[in-house]
Design a protein around this motif. Structure first.
Motif, PDB file in Angstrom:
ATOM      1  N   VAL A 373       0.875  -1.181   0.000  1.00 15.44           N
ATOM      2  CA  VAL A 373       0.000   0.000   0.000  1.00 15.44           C
ATOM      3  C   VAL A 373       0.905   1.221   0.000  1.00 15.44           C
ATOM      4  CG1 VAL A 373      -1.913   1.182   1.106  1.00 15.44           C
ATOM      5  CG2 VAL A 373      -1.719  -1.307   1.298  1.00 15.44           C
ATOM      6  N   LYS A 381      -8.900   9.495  -3.811  1.00 17.33           N
ATOM      7  CA  LYS A 381      -9.914   8.442  -3.681  1.00 17.33           C
ATOM      8  C   LYS A 381      -9.255   7.110  -3.362  1.00 17.33           C
ATOM      9  CE  LYS A 381     -13.193  10.642  -6.847  1.00 17.33           C
ATOM     10  NZ  LYS A 381     -13.969  10.480  -8.108  1.00 17.33           N
ATOM     11  N   GLY A 382      -9.592   6.536  -2.220  1.00 19.82           N
ATOM     12  CA  GLY A 382      -9.070   5.238  -1.833  1.00 19.82           C
ATOM     13  C   GLY A 382      -7.574   5.260  -1.587  1.00 19.82           C
ATOM     14  N   LEU A 383      -6.954   4.096  -1.771  1.00 14.90           N
ATOM     15  CA  LEU A 383      -5.514   3.948  -1.598  1.00 14.90           C
ATOM     16  C   LEU A 383      -4.939   3.275  -2.830  1.00 14.90           C
ATOM     17  CD1 LEU A 383      -5.542   2.639   2.080  1.00 14.90           C
ATOM     18  CD2 LEU A 383      -4.784   4.908   1.339  1.00 14.90           C
ATOM     19  N   VAL A 395      -7.490   0.617  -4.386  1.00  9.34           N
ATOM     20  CA  VAL A 395      -8.325  -0.187  -3.488  1.00  9.34           C
ATOM     21  C   VAL A 395      -9.023   0.748  -2.506  1.00  9.34           C
ATOM     22  CG1 VAL A 395      -6.809  -2.202  -3.677  1.00  9.34           C
ATOM     23  CG2 VAL A 395      -6.432  -0.539  -1.843  1.00  9.34           C
ATOM     24  N   GLU A 396     -10.032   0.213  -1.804  1.00  8.84           N
ATOM     25  CA  GLU A 396     -10.811   1.061  -0.895  1.00  8.84           C
ATOM     26  C   GLU A 396     -10.207   1.145   0.494  1.00  8.84           C
ATOM     27  OE1 GLU A 396     -14.854  -0.143  -0.773  1.00  8.84           O
ATOM     28  OE2 GLU A 396     -15.293   0.456  -2.855  1.00  8.84           O
ATOM     29  N   LYS A 397      -9.481   0.102   0.914  1.00  5.13           N
ATOM     30  CA  LYS A 397      -8.980   0.101   2.285  1.00  5.13           C
ATOM     31  C   LYS A 397      -7.585  -0.500   2.340  1.00  5.13           C
ATOM     32  CE  LYS A 397     -11.121  -4.378   3.284  1.00  5.13           C
ATOM     33  NZ  LYS A 397     -12.062  -5.126   4.163  1.00  5.13           N
ATOM     34  N   GLY A 398      -6.928  -0.264   3.461  1.00  3.69           N
ATOM     35  CA  GLY A 398      -5.581  -0.771   3.651  1.00  3.69           C
ATOM     36  C   GLY A 398      -4.818   0.148   4.586  1.00  3.69           C
ATOM     37  N   PHE A 399      -3.554  -0.184   4.843  1.00  3.87           N
ATOM     38  CA  PHE A 399      -2.711   0.612   5.730  1.00  3.87           C
ATOM     39  C   PHE A 399      -1.451   1.003   4.974  1.00  3.87           C
ATOM     40  CE2 PHE A 399      -5.249  -2.159   8.424  1.00  3.87           C
ATOM     41  CZ  PHE A 399      -5.778  -1.258   9.338  1.00  3.87           C
ATOM     42  N   THR A 404       0.606  -6.439   1.180  1.00  2.00           N
ATOM     43  CA  THR A 404      -0.753  -6.943   1.103  1.00  2.00           C
ATOM     44  C   THR A 404      -0.932  -7.821  -0.123  1.00  2.00           C
ATOM     45  OG1 THR A 404      -3.082  -6.259   1.178  1.00  2.00           O
ATOM     46  CG2 THR A 404      -1.638  -5.005  -0.245  1.00  2.00           C
ATOM     47  N   GLU A 419      -9.430  -5.331  -4.827  1.00  2.00           N
ATOM     48  CA  GLU A 419      -9.838  -5.415  -3.424  1.00  2.00           C
ATOM     49  C   GLU A 419      -8.784  -6.144  -2.625  1.00  2.00           C
ATOM     50  OE1 GLU A 419     -12.683  -9.361  -3.792  1.00  2.00           O
ATOM     51  OE2 GLU A 419     -13.584  -7.378  -4.051  1.00  2.00           O
ATOM     52  N   VAL A 420      -8.570  -5.683  -1.414  1.00  2.00           N
ATOM     53  CA  VAL A 420      -7.560  -6.285  -0.538  1.00  2.00           C
ATOM     54  C   VAL A 420      -8.078  -7.606  -0.003  1.00  2.00           C
ATOM     55  CG1 VAL A 420      -6.327  -6.022   1.646  1.00  2.00           C
ATOM     56  CG2 VAL A 420      -6.549  -4.062   0.088  1.00  2.00           C
TER      57      VAL A 420
END
Length: 422
Positions: A373, A381-383, A395-399, A404, A419-420
């Motif tokens: 990430v 928008k997103g990551l 992607v929409e989420k993560g750190f 990943t 997607e993660v």
């Protein structure tokens, strides 16, 4: 405590230079702020490669000068357009690219050094997870269109950072949380020519001597210099997953006749051979290149050769630059191609490049890949996850900074969508 605001234009090398300036300001007791209105000192680090960038930077200099703050302008524009800068900001302090290693001395009224030695590189500040490492300046070429050989230096010489110092700083950065290491410079493939070693030696030293989970991204690899090291470079990258399968090789034109007009040091066949060798060596890889359209002397047939090259090699990303005359360069005094023709060629090649990129990206849809990430997504928008070949997946989420696994669900000409999974 005094405060400063800094704004950086241009390449990754410029961003590394800004990090050096910020280090010195920190040692002088300055605190960084995000609002120029609240700053006691405003620093603008400039780029002179393109005319449109120059225009934006001069407007920014004028805008910030009107705030009545202490103003410093750094970077390539200080060598390319010093009189223009002083004209719109009479009390400005200039800091040339040669002086960034000694920014504190210049800020305090000392004289600038005559050349840059690369005896100092910025340390990782522990903010974020990306560490940008300038490993060399200078260029072994003498291209007709290039202003950087005057603003930063080059035309046959290279100054490289010490291999041991780079390795030591990377080790410290990884220990402090750096997960992406960007090795940058004017001509990264020429690293070490002045030291008796090369880019592959540096890469091997880092990979063998610095434990940890991180990814190295190599900067621009000029075709002729890349030819010297390509087999060894591929072998090292094959042997260690911690190097992005990403190759930025600027071809500049698909026409040998134009390459001679540009005074480039290779022909198109060498570029084709390198791209095909890399593609055969890795199951997935990302090839980026630069192409200038409308260089003086480029015919319609020459331009069509550039278009065919992008199609035939399925280049993953093409940085299309519309030629603009730069001060002090030979090409600026050649017979110029009309702006309308340059605009049309730029539009045509950009469209083709996006079509090719989309076709390449579609091949990833449905697959599951590993990556990191890396940053916030396009337009916030997103990551953005960078796969092991540096291909971007939104992607929409993560750190941020985490490794990943993602499933790719869709593609655009610019990026993948996914997607993660973990």
């Amino acid at each position: 405590m005094p405060t400063y605001y800094i704004e950086t234009y241009g390449c990754w090398l410029n961003k590394a230079d800004s990090a050096l300036i910020e280090e010195d300001l920190g040692k002088m007791g300055y605190v960084k702020v995000d609002d120029p209105v609240k700053a006691d000192l405003i620093v603008i680090n400039t780029c002179a490669v393109r005319e449109d960038s120059e225009a934006r930077e001069l407007k920014a200099i004028e805008r910030y000068y009107r705030l009545g703050k202490r103003l410093m302008v750094a970077g390539c524009l200080t060598k390319a357009r010093p009189s223009e800068i002083v004209k719109i900001a009479p009390n400005v302090q200039l800091l040339t690219p040669n002086a960034v290693e000694n920014a504190a001395r210049v800020l305090q009224g000392g004289e600038e050094p005559s050349e840059r030695t690369m005896a100092r590189i910025p340390q990782f500040n522990g903010i974020g997870h990306i560490y940008v490492v300038p490993i060399q300046v200078g260029c072994l070429g003498n291209c007709t269109y290039c202003v950087v050989k005057y603003t930063r230096g080059g035309m046959g010489w290279v100054r490289s950072a010490d291999l041991g110092m780079v390795k030591e700083y990377v080790a410290k950065a990884v220990a402090r949380g750096a997960r992406e290491i960007y090795l940058t410079g004017q001509e990264v493939s020429a690293y070490g020519k002045d030291k008796g070693y090369d880019l592959v030696d540096l890469l091997e030293s880092i990979l063998k001597g610095v434990d940890g989970r991180y990814l190295i991204r190599l900067g621009m690899l000029e075709p002729l210099e890349l030819e010297r090291i390509i087999h060894r470079l591929i072998d090292v990258i094959k042997s260690d997953w911690r190097v992005y399968r990403f190759f930025h090789i600027p071809v500049q034109s698909g026409s040998n006749r134009v390459l001679r007009l540009m005074r480039r040091k290779y022909d198109v066949d060498l570029f084709k051979w390198e791209v095909n060798l890399i593609r055969r060596s890795f199951p997935t890889t990302f090839i980026a290149t630069d192409i200038i359209v409308g260089h003086p002397g480029e015919s319609e047939e020459d331009f069509e050769e550039s278009v065919r090259l992008v199609k035939d090699l399925s280049i993953d990303k093409v940085h299309v630059a519309r030629y603009s005359p730069r001060p002090f360069t030979e090409a600026a005094y050649m017979r110029q191609i009309p702006d309308q023709v340059k605009k049309q060629r730029s539009s045509t090649l950009s469209k083709v490049a996006l079509e090719v990129a989309y076709s390449r990206n579609l091949q990833y849809v449905g697959g599951v890949y590993e990556g990191i990430v890396s940053s916030v997504g396009f337009r916030g928008k997103g990551l953005m996850v960078r796969l092991m070949d540096y291909r971007p997946v939104v992607v929409e989420k993560g750190f941020l900074g985490s490794f990943t696994k993602v499933k790719v669900t869709d593609a655009t000409p610019i990026n993948l969508v996914g997607e993660v999974l973990e």
